[in-house]
Design an enzyme around this catalytic site. Structure first.
Site, mmCIF file in Angstrom:
data_model
loop_
_atom_site.group_PDB
_atom_site.id
_atom_site.type_symbol
_atom_site.label_atom_id
_atom_site.label_comp_id
_atom_site.label_asym_id
_atom_site.label_seq_id
_atom_site.Cartn_x
_atom_site.Cartn_y
_atom_site.Cartn_z
ATOM 1 N N HIS A 14 -27.077 -1.972 26.914
ATOM 2 C CA HIS A 14 -27.938 -1.560 26.679
ATOM 3 C C HIS A 14 -29.245 -1.820 26.569
ATOM 4 O O HIS A 14 -29.363 -2.786 26.988
ATOM 5 C CB HIS A 14 -26.935 -1.723 24.799
ATOM 6 C CG HIS A 14 -25.028 -1.422 24.263
ATOM 7 N ND1 HIS A 14 -24.781 0.478 24.910
ATOM 8 C CD2 HIS A 14 -24.478 -1.937 24.789
ATOM 9 C CE1 HIS A 14 -23.773 0.295 24.447
ATOM 10 N NE2 HIS A 14 -23.090 -1.570 24.509
ATOM 11 N N GLU A 51 -13.830 -7.610 23.994
ATOM 12 C CA GLU A 51 -14.252 -6.642 22.898
ATOM 13 C C GLU A 51 -13.741 -5.634 22.586
ATOM 14 O O GLU A 51 -14.759 -4.495 22.038
ATOM 15 C CB GLU A 51 -15.871 -6.310 22.812
ATOM 16 C CG GLU A 51 -16.330 -5.851 24.639
ATOM 17 C CD GLU A 51 -17.557 -5.785 24.953
ATOM 18 O OE1 GLU A 51 -18.669 -5.774 23.715
ATOM 19 O OE2 GLU A 51 -17.944 -5.454 25.634
ATOM 20 N N ASP A 62 -18.616 -4.134 18.937
ATOM 21 C CA ASP A 62 -17.474 -3.764 19.972
ATOM 22 C C ASP A 62 -15.656 -4.109 19.832
ATOM 23 O O ASP A 62 -15.142 -2.890 19.238
ATOM 24 C CB ASP A 62 -17.300 -3.620 21.397
ATOM 25 C CG ASP A 62 -18.765 -2.485 21.838
ATOM 26 O OD1 ASP A 62 -18.618 -1.361 21.177
ATOM 27 O OD2 ASP A 62 -19.728 -2.984 22.879
HETATM 28 C C1 3PY Z 1 -21.043 -6.547 21.461
HETATM 29 O O1 3PY Z 1 -20.826 -6.942 19.989
HETATM 30 O O2 3PY Z 1 -19.904 -5.360 21.226
HETATM 31 C C2 3PY Z 1 -21.764 -6.736 22.364
HETATM 32 O O3 3PY Z 1 -21.875 -5.818 23.336
HETATM 33 C C3 3PY Z 1 -22.856 -7.369 21.872
HETATM 34 O O4 3PY Z 1 -23.402 -7.200 23.056
HETATM 35 MG MG MG Z 2 -20.453 -4.683 22.912
#
Ligand code: 3PY
Ligand code: MG
Length: 232
Positions: A37, A133, A159
């Protein structure tokens, strides 16, 4: 040479070399360059590594995906480690490790990059971390942490919250999920970490090896807000 990377990190999404030089205060223990990102691309990695390595600040690169061609290119530049997002099975984690390590442990190709130059401060034994995540990653957590050659797991609470359908990172369900991954990772002998972006979240979670405190953009905006506030 593999390296010790620990402590509180700055998540870099847009800084150029000069701005990174300015941001590397002594309290920044490590840097995470984010290629998933933000505004950075693979071409930004080497110039930013020159700055962070001259400052003696270990630097990890978060890749855009588990694409092993990009993984190899980034590792050729000599970061202290890589973080691969959204890994959801032991097989996927094993493939990441194989793509990151040269034979006999993996199958990464070698070539002339910064790592081949023997430069001081450029590691040749980078850390390989994957991110949990998603709900699927959470379900596969035990097999992911058991992956041979994996150095640790970095949790993405934002995420994870989305994937679990929760309202935010401090919802009990998300906190329990993050704790579960951290506990399993530590039990398997791996490095633990997560991206915080919120002091309130840090207060609710256990200590980790790698705490990404916040992004460069958030720090910049907070710095401007604080300066303007004192002259109000
Ligand atoms: C998240 O929290 O999903 C991340 O990838 C943080 O960088
Ligand atoms: Mg993430």
């Amino acid at each position: 040479m593999s390296v010790q990377v620990r402590g509180r990190g700055l998540w870099v999404t847009c800084l150029g070399p000069f701005a990174l030089e300015a941001a590397l205060r002594p309290e920044v223990d490590w840097v995470g360059l984010d290629l998933q990102h933000g505004a950075l691309t693979v071409d930004d990695v080497a110039p930013l590594l020159r700055v962070s390595q001259a400052a003696g600040t270990p630097t990890l690169v978060r890749l855009p995906s588990d694409d092993r061609a990009v993984l190899g290119r980034v590792l050729d530049e000599g970061p202290h480690g890589v973080i691969v997002p959204a890994v959801e099975s032991g097989a996927q984690a094993s493939a990441v490790v194989a793509g990151a390590l040269p034979p006999p442990r993996g199958s990464r190709s070698t070539g002339l990059g910064r790592t081949a130059l023997g430069l001081p401060g450029v590691p040749t034994g980078p850390l390989v971390l994957v991110m949990v995540e998603t709900a699927a990653g959470l379900r596969a957590c035990e097999e992911i942490v058991a992956t041979e050659g994996l150095d640790g797991v970095f949790v993405g609470p934002y995420d994870l919250a989305l994937s679990l359908g929760a309202g935010g990172t401090t919802e009990p369900e998300v906190l329990a999920a993050v704790r579960e991954v951290l506990t399993a990772t530590r039990a398997a002998g791996g490095l633990t970490g997560y991206f915080a972006g919120d002091p309130g979240l840090v207060a609710l979670l256990p200590e980790v090896d790698l705490l990404a405190v916040d992004s460069d953009v958030a720090a910049l905006r907070a710095g401007v807000a604080a300066r303007w506030e004192v002259t109000r």
